[in-house]
Design a protein around this motif. Structure first.
Motif, PDB file in Angstrom:
ATOM      1  N   UNK A  35       0.842  -1.203   0.000  1.00  0.00           N
ATOM      2  CA  UNK A  35       0.000   0.000   0.000  1.00  0.00           C
ATOM      3  C   UNK A  35       0.871   1.244   0.000  1.00  0.00           C
ATOM      4  N   UNK A  36       1.997   1.186   0.729  1.00  0.00           N
ATOM      5  CA  UNK A  36       2.933   2.309   0.785  1.00  0.00           C
ATOM      6  C   UNK A  36       3.407   2.709  -0.613  1.00  0.00           C
ATOM      7  N   UNK A  38       1.771   2.315  -3.345  1.00  0.00           N
ATOM      8  CA  UNK A  38       0.666   2.634  -4.253  1.00  0.00           C
ATOM      9  C   UNK A  38      -0.007   3.973  -3.958  1.00  0.00           C
ATOM     10  N   UNK A  39       0.165   4.510  -2.736  1.00  0.00           N
ATOM     11  CA  UNK A  39      -0.572   5.712  -2.348  1.00  0.00           C
ATOM     12  C   UNK A  39       0.388   6.855  -2.014  1.00  0.00           C
ATOM     13  N   UNK A  40      -0.177   8.048  -1.976  1.00  0.00           N
ATOM     14  CA  UNK A  40       0.591   9.249  -1.610  1.00  0.00           C
ATOM     15  C   UNK A  40      -0.142   9.976  -0.484  1.00  0.00           C
ATOM     16  N   UNK A  41       0.601  10.345   0.581  1.00  0.00           N
ATOM     17  CA  UNK A  41       0.053  11.107   1.701  1.00  0.00           C
ATOM     18  C   UNK A  41       0.923  12.353   1.905  1.00  0.00           C
ATOM     19  N   UNK A  42       0.275  13.509   1.897  1.00  0.00           N
ATOM     20  CA  UNK A  42       1.000  14.781   2.047  1.00  0.00           C
ATOM     21  C   UNK A  42       1.778  14.781   3.362  1.00  0.00           C
ATOM     22  N   UNK A  43       3.046  15.172   3.260  1.00  0.00           N
ATOM     23  CA  UNK A  43       3.896  15.245   4.448  1.00  0.00           C
ATOM     24  C   UNK A  43       4.769  14.024   4.640  1.00  0.00           C
ATOM     25  N   UNK A  46       7.079   8.923  -0.418  1.00  0.00           N
ATOM     26  CA  UNK A  46       6.475   7.688  -0.933  1.00  0.00           C
ATOM     27  C   UNK A  46       7.232   6.486  -0.375  1.00  0.00           C
ATOM     28  N   UNK A  47       6.496   5.547   0.184  1.00  0.00           N
ATOM     29  CA  UNK A  47       7.094   4.363   0.769  1.00  0.00           C
ATOM     30  C   UNK A  47       7.476   4.521   2.225  1.00  0.00           C
ATOM     31  N   UNK A  48       7.284   5.705   2.792  1.00  0.00           N
ATOM     32  CA  UNK A  48       7.681   5.958   4.183  1.00  0.00           C
ATOM     33  C   UNK A  48       6.484   6.338   5.061  1.00  0.00           C
ATOM     34  N   UNK A  49       5.292   5.969   4.650  1.00  0.00           N
ATOM     35  CA  UNK A  49       4.085   6.309   5.413  1.00  0.00           C
ATOM     36  C   UNK A  49       3.936   5.327   6.571  1.00  0.00           C
ATOM     37  N   UNK A  50       3.840   5.797   7.819  1.00  0.00           N
ATOM     38  CA  UNK A  50       3.687   4.910   8.979  1.00  0.00           C
ATOM     39  C   UNK A  50       2.404   4.089   8.886  1.00  0.00           C
TER      40      UNK A  50
END
Length: 467
Positions: A35-36, A38-43, A46-50
């Motif tokens: 999922x990391x 495939x998606x983008x979260x502001x802040x 990419x690939x480093x979302x907790x």
């Protein structure tokens, strides 16, 4: 992980599996990682979302679903191996309980090979086959066929007769229109051979060079296959066929022998060998019939349905497709109804499945192995029947992962051959037949292939499709 097996019927079981949640850890980690990517979260890079952010933004349920889909095949395979069951086809999986942090429970219903009780020995089996008999008439026919191949032709100025070779121009019309592929010139045809259109023999007989006639015939191939066409045939030459004299000179021309007597002796030997091979094949087929009568073999309904569909697909898209025939036209030619065809296909599929089950069980019981030489010989024969070179066929089989399919065919052929060895085979004269071991295994393998029918390699399927 805990698992239990419930037998639903002789060919189907239900596996009940309980998985401690901690065993999902690797799959959960893989799900978060996927999922990391495939998606983008502001802040966040990419690939480093907790994980907690992914749970908040996309829901823990999405992660669990991804993890379970990843883990189920592994847990299912482990349960199958633990239960030591021989599964057939894909399972029907139902997740019965999924508690985050606690447990994963699921059931899997799947078809299995039935347990079979084979006779301890097969000495009670007795079959009758045709006797190997070659008479002078058989030899005469064989020599005459060879003589036909060495016939010469010479133009004649008379009307065409049976056996003459005529050169013709053809033009076919359907609904008054000349077909694009319905014109041919300079076609050589032997009257009475039946190698061209139905009705052409009557049309050309009695015509001299320059004469023409029109007749109606059903087209066997081309853009209008199966349709009635008005065919115009023009004879451009009539040639009489002249057969060589049956003497020692002919024997030297047509063979490596010096005399006609030696040629006839060789023809006798070849005919005897052919009939002996046919006799071996007949023995295999009839012993197999008796063997299947001795063993109770339940057939999984889903497997049977798949086998029927495969046989129909192979017939329609490969065999009939090459001949330019539809299934309806094929049934019309065979004089069968769709219901009769369905019944015959089902019966053949049942026999094929039973044959595979019984012979596989015998392979296991007798610990029969297939060596490299046996596999290579079988591969070369299958290649020849497919119209491919051995190298091409072998490459296609290896790339398609179908080597086990060929190994299985040879092993089952050897299993059937062992049954034939134990059985009593008599000819129509009452003589007990001792079949040649080499011919026996080869004939048995061909018998198994013919009965199993749908076990066609991808290599042969592709070759037929290309044709």
């Amino acid at each position: 992980m805990k698992s239990a097996v419930e037998t639903l019927n002789p060919t189907r079981v239900r596996l009940t599996v309980e998985v401690p949640f901690e065993e999902l850890k690797d799959s959960l980690d893989a799900a978060y990682k996927k999922i990391n990517q495939q998606v983008t979260v502001k802040g966040f890079r990419k690939g480093k979302i907790p994980a907690r952010v992914i749970d908040q933004r996309f829901g823990r349920g999405a992660v669990l679903e991804e993890a379970v889909n990843d883990a189920l095949p592994k847990f299912y395979t482990e349960a199958v191996n633990t239960a030591e069951i021989d599964v057939l086809g894909q399972p029907e999986v139902d997740i019965t309980e999924l508690k985050d942090g606690e447990t994963l429970n699921f059931t899997a219903e799947v078809d299995v090979r039935p347990a079979l009780e084979l006779p301890e020995d097969f000495s009670s089996i007795e079959v009758e086959v045709d006797a190997v008999e070659v008479d002078e008439e058989d030899i005469d026919k064989s020599v005459e066929q060879l003589r036909e191949r060495f016939a010469s032709t010479s133009p004649v100025e008379r009307a065409a007769e049976d056996g003459d070779v005529v050169t013709v121009d053809l033009q076919a019309k359907v609904d008054g229109e000349v077909l694009e592929d319905g014109v041919a010139e300079g076609v050589s045809y032997t009257i009475g051979s039946g190698e061209l259109l139905e009705g052409i023999d009557d049309a050309v007989k009695g015509l001299e060079a320059g004469g023409e006639a029109t007749f109606t015939s059903e087209l066997k191939g081309g853009s209008a296959a199966g349709k009635e066409a008005e065919v115009t045939v023009k004879v451009t030459q009539v040639a009489a066929r002249e057969l060589p004299e049956l003497d020692d000179e002919f024997a030297q021309l047509a063979s490596e022998f010096d005399t006609l007597e030696e040629l006839r002796a060789d023809s006798r030997k070849r005919l005897e060998n052919m009939k002996q091979y046919d006799q071996a094949t007949q023995a295999q087929e009839r012993v197999l019939e008796k063997l299947l009568e001795l063993v109770e073999v339940p057939v999984p309904e889903k497997l049977l349905e798949d086998e029927i569909n495969t046989r129909k697909h192979n017939l329609e898209h490969h065999q009939l497709g090459q001949m330019g025939l539809t299934l309806d036209k094929y049934l019309e030619i065979q004089g069968k109804t769709a219901e009769e065809f369905d019944t015959e296909t089902r019966e053949a599929a049942v026999k094929g499945i039973k044959t595979q089950f019984v012979l596989d069980e015998l392979v296991k019981r007798e610990k029969l192995n297939v060596n490299q030489e046996e596999l290579t010989e079988h591969l070369m024969r299958r290649a020849a029947s497919s119209g491919m070179s051995p190298d091409q066929f072998a490459q296609a089989v290896v790339e398609g992962g179908q080597v086990p399919l060929l190994v299985g065919e040879v092993a089952r052929g050897k299993a059937l051959a062992t049954v034939v060895e134990s059985a009593t085979v008599k000819d129509t004269n009452g003589e007990v037949i001792d079949l040649d071991d080499e011919d026996e295994v080869e004939a048995a393998t061909e018998t198994v292939e013919a009965v199993e029918g749908a076990a066609e390699t991808e290599a042969e399927g592709d070759e037929k499709a290309d044709a």
